[in-house]
Design a protein around this motif. Structure first.
Motif, PDB file in Angstrom:
ATOM      1  N   PHE A 187       3.333   3.741   3.621  1.00 29.22           N
ATOM      2  CA  PHE A 187       4.198   2.914   2.791  1.00 29.22           C
ATOM      3  C   PHE A 187       5.581   2.875   3.419  1.00 29.22           C
ATOM      4  O   PHE A 187       5.954   3.747   4.218  1.00 29.22           O
TER       5      PHE A 187
ATOM      6  N   GLY B 160       3.187  -6.591   0.379  1.00 31.77           N
ATOM      7  CA  GLY B 160       4.632  -6.418   0.402  1.00 31.77           C
ATOM      8  C   GLY B 160       5.359  -7.128  -0.718  1.00 31.77           C
ATOM      9  O   GLY B 160       4.898  -8.150  -1.242  1.00 31.77           O
TER      10      GLY B 160
ATOM     11  N   LEU C 134       9.773   1.729   2.399  1.00 31.50           N
ATOM     12  CA  LEU C 134      10.732   1.352   1.369  1.00 31.50           C
ATOM     13  C   LEU C 134      12.114   1.338   1.991  1.00 31.50           C
ATOM     14  O   LEU C 134      12.560   2.349   2.547  1.00 31.50           O
TER      15      LEU C 134
ATOM     16  N   ALA D  82       9.516  -3.393  -0.071  1.00 26.69           N
ATOM     17  CA  ALA D  82       8.555  -2.328  -0.373  1.00 26.69           C
ATOM     18  C   ALA D  82       7.189  -2.789   0.121  1.00 26.69           C
ATOM     19  O   ALA D  82       6.754  -3.898  -0.205  1.00 26.69           O
ATOM     20  N   GLU D  83       6.511  -1.967   0.902  1.00 24.88           N
ATOM     21  CA  GLU D  83       5.209  -2.320   1.464  1.00 24.88           C
ATOM     22  C   GLU D  83       4.231  -1.154   1.364  1.00 24.88           C
ATOM     23  O   GLU D  83       4.618   0.015   1.519  1.00 24.88           O
ATOM     24  N   LEU D  84       2.970  -1.485   1.117  1.00 26.41           N
ATOM     25  CA  LEU D  84       1.858  -0.543   1.205  1.00 26.41           C
ATOM     26  C   LEU D  84       0.892  -1.070   2.248  1.00 26.41           C
ATOM     27  O   LEU D  84       0.632  -2.277   2.319  1.00 26.41           O
TER      28      LEU D  84
ATOM     29  N   TYR E  25      14.149   1.961   7.001  1.00 23.91           N
ATOM     30  CA  TYR E  25      13.055   2.129   6.038  1.00 23.91           C
ATOM     31  C   TYR E  25      12.620   3.585   5.981  1.00 23.91           C
ATOM     32  O   TYR E  25      12.481   4.243   7.024  1.00 23.91           O
ATOM     33  N   TYR E  26      12.419   4.045   4.770  1.00 22.69           N
ATOM     34  CA  TYR E  26      11.758   5.335   4.566  1.00 22.69           C
ATOM     35  C   TYR E  26      10.264   5.069   4.631  1.00 22.69           C
ATOM     36  O   TYR E  26       9.715   4.321   3.816  1.00 22.69           O
ATOM     37  N   THR E  27       9.593   5.644   5.598  1.00 24.41           N
ATOM     38  CA  THR E  27       8.149   5.452   5.733  1.00 24.41           C
ATOM     39  C   THR E  27       7.437   6.787   5.712  1.00 24.41           C
ATOM     40  O   THR E  27       7.976   7.815   6.128  1.00 24.41           O
TER      41      THR E  27
ATOM     42  N   TYR F 137       9.348  -8.513  -1.297  1.00 24.27           N
ATOM     43  CA  TYR F 137      10.593  -8.787  -0.588  1.00 24.27           C
ATOM     44  C   TYR F 137      11.580  -9.402  -1.577  1.00 24.27           C
ATOM     45  O   TYR F 137      11.335 -10.487  -2.114  1.00 24.27           O
TER      46      TYR F 137
ATOM     47  N   LEU G  49      15.738  -6.353   0.149  1.00 24.40           N
ATOM     48  CA  LEU G  49      15.080  -5.066  -0.086  1.00 24.40           C
ATOM     49  C   LEU G  49      13.575  -5.249   0.038  1.00 24.40           C
ATOM     50  O   LEU G  49      13.030  -6.285  -0.367  1.00 24.40           O
TER      51      LEU G  49
ATOM     52  N   GLY H 297       9.907  -6.227   7.246  1.00 30.04           N
ATOM     53  CA  GLY H 297       9.624  -4.863   6.837  1.00 30.04           C
ATOM     54  C   GLY H 297       9.073  -4.025   7.973  1.00 30.04           C
ATOM     55  O   GLY H 297       9.620  -3.992   9.072  1.00 30.04           O
TER      56      GLY H 297
END
Length: 377
Positions: free
Chosen positions: A369, A336, A371, A349-351, A40-42, A338, A347, A157
């Protein structure tokens, strides 16, 4: 038996995908090899007061890895892992042996660290049958807190993308802000035969240390009972261990209990878990000493399509008493998305927003975040 499910298997069940492990036959043994890989890119940004002691997740020291903002490309809440399980039946007994070896993605430099940082969480054997129940010997996840983390949507995630832990290891999900980590222990466990949707396990765990307090003469005790019903399940767990103070530190006893439930209604899913006790620890057993603590996790999800799930969860870990700058609470809220790209690839994505409050004074804040994606095989 359900109580020995790995985090990997639970994550697979969460999204309804199937692992495609390699299945081999070696004499009388059936061997399965499978695992997960994720990245994950965080990014985290930290602000507010830094005068919060203890395991304050939203401070620059933990949340942003010593700065006011940090970018990491690393694991989410799960490590990369390879799991091998061998099963057979001998003289009326079902026998199984499991070994899990994990590794982290991110590191602090490009030369060393994770090149030789191996995370071995599981190495155990089980034996038993439907009449006698099952005995487990070896190293495995704990019982207390397992239902909370296995049902946490951020298992797929990152949850709270705490940079200080994600570098060289994993993010925290709601560990420290909703539940205490379930831990991995050397253990001897016994599970009753499952009957009518009811299962129960009791285990003696190798005692652990907590700073200057050590577990010495008595094992840690954990127990978990689960009742399954149409569309959901409910559970009750307990754990206890004596900690002996060294170097003038006070001795104390960890006593904690948890209760929770999860259920689905059509495309909607709901879950709640509460942990409470003394000496429970923010991140792990006893790390906050003898203070009273309550952890709460609430979650709602919506399966919008066959491939797409949305979720929102909130968690808080709150301590009583303490000096002015001691940690009072960590709170995290995560939203999130999913998406099941294939049967094996999800895949994410989360905030998220994490806040840490001291006993008195201003709070620290961390916005984050994540991704990326996770692959099961």
């Amino acid at each position: 038996m359900n109580t020995t499910r790995t985090l990997i298997a639970a994550a697979i069940a969460t999204v309804g995908t199937a692992a495609h492990a390699v299945d081999l036959k070696a004499g009388e043994w059936d061997i399965a090899i499978g695992g997960i890989v994720n990245a994950y890119y965080t990014h985290t940004s930290c602000s507010g007061s830094q005068a919060v002691g203890g395991a304050a997740l939203a401070t620059k020291g933990l949340g942003c890895g010593g700065t006011d903002g940090r970018t990491v490309i690393g694991n989410g809440l799960l490590p990369n892992a390879l799991t091998t399980t061998a099963k057979t039946r001998q003289e009326g007994l079902d026998i199984s042996a499991t070994l899990m070896i994990g590794a982290a993605v991110a590191s602090g430099d490009a030369i060393s660290n994770n090149n030789n940082n191996v995370d071995v969480r599981q190495g155990f054997v089980t034996f038993g049958n439907a009449d006698m129940g099952t005995v487990k010997l070896g190293r495995d996840y704990g019982l207390f807190g397992s239902s909370a983390i296995l049902g946490d949507m951020t298992l797929l995630g990152a949850g709270a993308p705490v940079a200080a832990t994600q570098r060289n290891r994993v993010t925290l999900g709601h560990i420290g802000s909703g539940y205490t980590y379930l831990g991995t222990y050397g253990q001897i466990a016994y599970s009753l035969p499952t009957s009518g949707g009811f299962s129960a396990t009791v285990a003696l765990m190798s005692p652990v240390d907590a700073g200057t307090a050590i577990g010495r003469n008595e094992p840690q005790l954990q127990a978990l009972a689960t009742a399954r019903f149409g569309g959901g399940k409910a559970w009750l767990g307990v754990k206890r261990q004596k900690f002996e103070g060294t170097g003038g530190a006070a001795s104390f006893t960890m006593n904690a209990a948890e209760v929770g439930a999860s259920f689905s209604a059509g495309a909607l899913g709901f879950a709640a878990n509460v942990q409470s006790g003394k000496g429970l620890g923010v991140l792990t057993d006893g790390d906050s000493g003898n203070r009273k603590q309550t952890n709460v996790l609430l979650q709602a999800t919506w399966q919008a399509t066959a491939k797409t799930k949305f979720g929102l969860n909130w968690g808080e870990s709150r301590l009583k008493d303490g000096a002015a700058t001691d940690l009072r609470s960590n709170t995290n809220v995560t939203a999130g998305l999913y998406y099941g790209l294939t049967r094996s690839v999800t895949l994410v994505a989360e905030l998220s927003r994490t806040t840490s409050k001291p006993v008195t004074g201003e709070q620290a804040r961390m916005n984050g975040f994540a991704l990326g994606g996770i692959v099961f095989f």
